[in-house]
Scaffold this active site. Structure first.
Site, PDB file in Angstrom:
ATOM      1  N   SER A 129     -27.991  32.776  23.214  1.00 34.23           N
ATOM      2  CA  SER A 129     -27.349  31.572  23.735  1.00 34.23           C
ATOM      3  C   SER A 129     -28.311  30.390  23.763  1.00 34.23           C
ATOM      4  O   SER A 129     -29.521  30.557  24.012  1.00 34.23           O
ATOM      5  CB  SER A 129     -26.865  31.889  25.156  1.00 34.23           C
ATOM      6  OG  SER A 129     -26.690  30.713  25.896  1.00 34.23           O
ATOM      7  N   TYR A 153     -28.162  34.167  33.812  1.00 33.38           N
ATOM      8  CA  TYR A 153     -27.522  34.451  32.521  1.00 33.38           C
ATOM      9  C   TYR A 153     -28.484  34.146  31.381  1.00 33.38           C
ATOM     10  O   TYR A 153     -28.694  34.959  30.476  1.00 33.38           O
ATOM     11  CB  TYR A 153     -26.244  33.609  32.387  1.00 33.38           C
ATOM     12  CG  TYR A 153     -25.682  33.584  30.985  1.00 33.38           C
ATOM     13  CD1 TYR A 153     -25.010  34.690  30.464  1.00 33.38           C
ATOM     14  CD2 TYR A 153     -25.830  32.458  30.167  1.00 33.38           C
ATOM     15  CE1 TYR A 153     -24.503  34.670  29.166  1.00 33.38           C
ATOM     16  CE2 TYR A 153     -25.327  32.434  28.877  1.00 33.38           C
ATOM     17  CZ  TYR A 153     -24.667  33.540  28.377  1.00 33.38           C
ATOM     18  OH  TYR A 153     -24.178  33.528  27.096  1.00 33.38           O
TER      19      TYR A 153
HETATM   20  P1  NAD Z   1     -15.910  37.027  26.234  1.00 31.94           P
HETATM   21  O1  NAD Z   1     -16.112  37.268  27.690  1.00 31.94           O
HETATM   22  O2  NAD Z   1     -14.617  36.466  25.775  1.00 31.94           O
HETATM   23  O3  NAD Z   1     -16.212  38.352  25.424  1.00 31.94           O
HETATM   24  C1  NAD Z   1     -17.111  39.343  25.866  1.00 31.94           C
HETATM   25  C2  NAD Z   1     -16.394  40.668  25.843  1.00 31.94           C
HETATM   26  O4  NAD Z   1     -17.331  41.685  26.251  1.00 31.94           O
HETATM   27  C3  NAD Z   1     -15.213  40.754  26.806  1.00 31.94           C
HETATM   28  O5  NAD Z   1     -14.014  41.104  26.131  1.00 31.94           O
HETATM   29  C4  NAD Z   1     -15.621  41.834  27.819  1.00 31.94           C
HETATM   30  O6  NAD Z   1     -14.519  42.631  28.256  1.00 31.94           O
HETATM   31  C5  NAD Z   1     -16.630  42.639  27.023  1.00 31.94           C
HETATM   32  N1  NAD Z   1     -17.593  43.345  27.877  1.00 31.94           N
HETATM   33  C6  NAD Z   1     -18.209  42.875  28.984  1.00 31.94           C
HETATM   34  N2  NAD Z   1     -18.987  43.826  29.526  1.00 31.94           N
HETATM   35  C7  NAD Z   1     -18.866  44.931  28.738  1.00 31.94           C
HETATM   36  C8  NAD Z   1     -19.404  46.233  28.785  1.00 31.94           C
HETATM   37  N3  NAD Z   1     -20.237  46.594  29.774  1.00 31.94           N
HETATM   38  N4  NAD Z   1     -19.072  47.117  27.818  1.00 31.94           N
HETATM   39  C9  NAD Z   1     -18.191  46.772  26.817  1.00 31.94           C
HETATM   40  N5  NAD Z   1     -17.633  45.546  26.732  1.00 31.94           N
HETATM   41  C10 NAD Z   1     -17.973  44.620  27.688  1.00 31.94           C
HETATM   42  O7  NAD Z   1     -17.120  36.059  25.790  1.00 31.94           O
HETATM   43  P2  NAD Z   1     -17.359  35.219  24.449  1.00 31.94           P
HETATM   44  O8  NAD Z   1     -17.278  33.789  24.817  1.00 31.94           O
HETATM   45  O9  NAD Z   1     -16.534  35.773  23.359  1.00 31.94           O
HETATM   46  O10 NAD Z   1     -18.892  35.536  24.187  1.00 31.94           O
HETATM   47  C11 NAD Z   1     -19.319  36.561  23.323  1.00 31.94           C
HETATM   48  C12 NAD Z   1     -20.838  36.614  23.355  1.00 31.94           C
HETATM   49  O11 NAD Z   1     -21.389  35.367  22.940  1.00 31.94           O
HETATM   50  C13 NAD Z   1     -21.409  36.896  24.744  1.00 31.94           C
HETATM   51  O12 NAD Z   1     -22.548  37.721  24.587  1.00 31.94           O
HETATM   52  C14 NAD Z   1     -21.831  35.521  25.222  1.00 31.94           C
HETATM   53  O13 NAD Z   1     -22.865  35.607  26.166  1.00 31.94           O
HETATM   54  C15 NAD Z   1     -22.288  34.883  23.932  1.00 31.94           C
HETATM   55  N6  NAD Z   1     -22.233  33.433  23.936  1.00 31.94           N
HETATM   56  C16 NAD Z   1     -21.028  32.803  24.007  1.00 31.94           C
HETATM   57  C17 NAD Z   1     -20.990  31.425  23.992  1.00 31.94           C
HETATM   58  C18 NAD Z   1     -19.681  30.673  24.070  1.00 31.94           C
HETATM   59  O14 NAD Z   1     -19.698  29.457  24.063  1.00 31.94           O
HETATM   60  N7  NAD Z   1     -18.537  31.337  24.116  1.00 31.94           N
HETATM   61  C19 NAD Z   1     -22.176  30.677  23.937  1.00 31.94           C
HETATM   62  C20 NAD Z   1     -23.384  31.363  23.870  1.00 31.94           C
HETATM   63  C21 NAD Z   1     -23.405  32.734  23.858  1.00 31.94           C
END
Ligand code: NAD
Length: 318
Positions: A129, A153
């Protein structure tokens, strides 16, 4: 007949995971295992909707399981590449619950790396991130910048990058940490600003705006992020890389609200709030490394991306 790459996507029911799975299935060169524990950060209904079109494909298998549970991982089939997206996401809630974030994000990632080691899986793509940069005026940020995370985070994401380096060094697992910059688009998480703002503006409710509106973000449309992830799945030039996947364009919070007002044809009611601890004043990616290593050239302008989100929003909230 070409052999399909078998890819494990953790967090496949989430925002980025479901968009990525959909795009890889359309490409036709992949067999996917989607793993997700339906974490309760937001609605189960939304995650099931995200999964529905994927499960119709013969190349997609969904497994409900937890990245922290080795038995869940060992029950999965053959895998060539892991794309690790599962996490507790969100900066502000991590301040309320830092131990849980550490457990899922750091211990969970280490468990997955152990699984990769045990099963001899040699390619690991990790969702890092932009938050790892913290407060740093030296923009646009390149990957070698000094890192100064200011939320639990962000610090979990940085820890995972370092864990990846350990496993790459000791066990020859190719580890690619992709630093995403505020990703948006269809199925975006409901806690993120764009989704929240559309929702409130459409319903005529006030939107909480933290600070004076001058904070800025490098918003990246999810299809652009996904192109970068797919390149990383197939990258083979070196064993450890950290790569920014941003858009190299910044938009102020006030500018974002104006753009959303234009797309939905309605004025926002602003509820001005103090700045939030853990939030950084700006994010801005230097993406030249991604261009060089991953042929990454994001091409979606904000208005086009917001319209795609709004179309999805209307279909899902009719
Ligand atoms: P999201 O919450 O929609 O997706 C994450 C998924 O992981 C969820 O469906 C959740 O149920 C699952 N999850 C959580 N804990 C778990 C576990 N212990 N075992 C199995 N599954 C688990 O989030 P997103 O926005 O799609 O983000 C995806 C990744 O990208 C994350 O790692 C997030 O930190 C990273 N990220 C996202 C953004 C953004 O802008 N969306 C920016 C930087 C980094």
């Amino acid at each position: 007949m070409s052999i399909k790459k078998r890819v494990l996507i953790t967090g496949a029911a989430g925002f980025i995971g479901s968009n990525l799975s959909n795009s890889l299935l359309q490409n036709g060169n992949y067999e996917l295992i989607g793993l997700d524990n339906f974490d309760n950060f937001y609605s189960l209904e939304q995650k099931k909707k995200n999964l529905a079109p994927l499960t119709a494909s013969a190349d997609f298998k969904f497994v409900e399981g937890d990245i922290r549970n080795m038995d869940d991982l060992l029950s999965l089939g053959e895998i060539d590449v892991i794309v690790h997206l599962a996490a507790k996401a969100g900066v502000r809630p991590s301040i309320q619950n830092p131990i849980l974030y550490q457990d899922v994000n750091v211990a969970g990632t280490q468990n997955l790396l152990e699984f990769a080691r045990q099963r001899n899986i040699k390619q690991f793509v990790f969702a890092s991130s932009s938050s790892v940069y913290g407060i740093n005026e030296h923009v646009p940020w390149h990957e070698e910048e000094k890192l100064m995370p200011i939320s639990p985070y962000a610090s979990t994401k940085l820890s995972c990058e370092m864990l990846g380096h350990v496993y790459s060094h000791l066990y020859g697992i190719r580890f690619l940490a992709l630093r995403f910059f505020t990703v948006y688009g269809p199925a975006q998480r409901p806690d993120l600003a764009i989704h929240k703002f559309f929702n409130s503006i459409v319903k005529g409710q006030p939107i909480p705006v933290f600070g004076d509106g001058s904070t800025s973000r490098d918003y990246t449309f999810v299809n652009d992020t996904i192109k970068g992830i797919e390149e990383a799945i197939n990258y083979d030039q070196s064993d450890f890389e950290i790569i920014n996947l941003g858009n190299h364009q910044t938009v102020t919070l006030s500018g974002l609200i104006e753009a959303i007002e234009k797309v939905c044809g309605k004025k926002a009611i602003i509820d001005r709030q103090p700045e939030q601890p853990g939030d950084v004043p700006q994010t801005f990616a230097n993406i030249s490394k991604a261009g060089k290593l991953l042929n990454y050239h994001p091409s979606t302008d904000l208005e086009t991306g917001l319209r795609a989100f709004y179309d999805w929003y209307l279909k899902n909230n009719s």
